[in-house]
Design a protein around this motif. Structure first.
Motif, PDB file in Angstrom:
ATOM      1  N   GLU A 142      -4.469   0.623  -0.745  1.00 16.89           N
ATOM      2  CA  GLU A 142      -4.002  -0.704  -1.143  1.00 16.89           C
ATOM      3  C   GLU A 142      -3.639  -0.731  -2.621  1.00 16.89           C
ATOM      4  N   SER A 143      -2.655  -1.541  -2.967  1.00 18.40           N
ATOM      5  CA  SER A 143      -2.226  -1.640  -4.365  1.00 18.40           C
ATOM      6  C   SER A 143      -3.379  -2.068  -5.265  1.00 18.40           C
ATOM      7  N   GLY A 144      -4.292  -2.877  -4.761  1.00 17.88           N
ATOM      8  CA  GLY A 144      -5.444  -3.310  -5.538  1.00 17.88           C
ATOM      9  C   GLY A 144      -6.371  -2.168  -5.916  1.00 17.88           C
ATOM     10  N   ALA A 152       0.834  -1.197   0.000  1.00 23.94           N
ATOM     11  CA  ALA A 152       0.000   0.000   0.000  1.00 23.94           C
ATOM     12  C   ALA A 152       0.870   1.248   0.000  1.00 23.94           C
ATOM     13  N   VAL A 153       0.271   2.336  -0.458  1.00 19.35           N
ATOM     14  CA  VAL A 153       0.924   3.636  -0.413  1.00 19.35           C
ATOM     15  C   VAL A 153       0.369   4.382   0.792  1.00 19.35           C
ATOM     16  N   ARG A 154       1.277   4.935   1.579  1.00 17.82           N
ATOM     17  CA  ARG A 154       0.901   5.697   2.773  1.00 17.82           C
ATOM     18  C   ARG A 154       1.020   7.177   2.455  1.00 17.82           C
ATOM     19  N   GLU A 191       6.912  -1.164  -6.019  1.00 21.26           N
ATOM     20  CA  GLU A 191       6.863   0.167  -5.430  1.00 21.26           C
ATOM     21  C   GLU A 191       6.681   1.224  -6.516  1.00 21.26           C
ATOM     22  N   ALA A 192       7.456   1.123  -7.581  1.00 16.58           N
ATOM     23  CA  ALA A 192       7.390   2.109  -8.658  1.00 16.58           C
ATOM     24  C   ALA A 192       6.005   2.143  -9.293  1.00 16.58           C
TER      25      ALA A 192
END
Length: 87
Positions: free
Chosen positions: A35-37, A18-20, A49-50
């Motif tokens: 979340e990445s989803g 996930a990105v915070r 990450e990228a």
């Protein structure tokens, strides 16, 4: 006070995939995770990450709008935005 996003920094948390990022309500700092989803069309457990940071940057306005909406529906100490939070 309303939730604002004066700090443009964000970071990828690999353990959460996930990105915070942070919102601010007056003097209070409100942590959010996306979340990445919710960021990527294919919810791969191997999201990089990228990929996640690029997707976050491209959709930042929408993400902040969704964060504002979720925050206004009830105050918590931490928010995790999932695919179901997005239109």
């Amino acid at each position: 006070m309303a939730l604002s996003f004066p700090n443009r920094s964000r970071s990828f948390i690999d353990a959460r995939k996930a990105v915070r990022f942070l919102g601010h309500d007056g003097m209070f700092e409100i942590p959010f995770f996306v979340e990445s989803g919710a960021l990527l069309k294919s919810a791969s457990p191997h999201a990089t990450e990228a990929e996640c940071l690029l997707a976050f940057d491209a959709a930042r306005g929408l993400i902040e709008d969704v964060a504002q909406s979720v925050y206004s529906s009830g105050h918590r100490s931490l928010y995790i935005l999932t695919r179901s939070d997005f239109p």
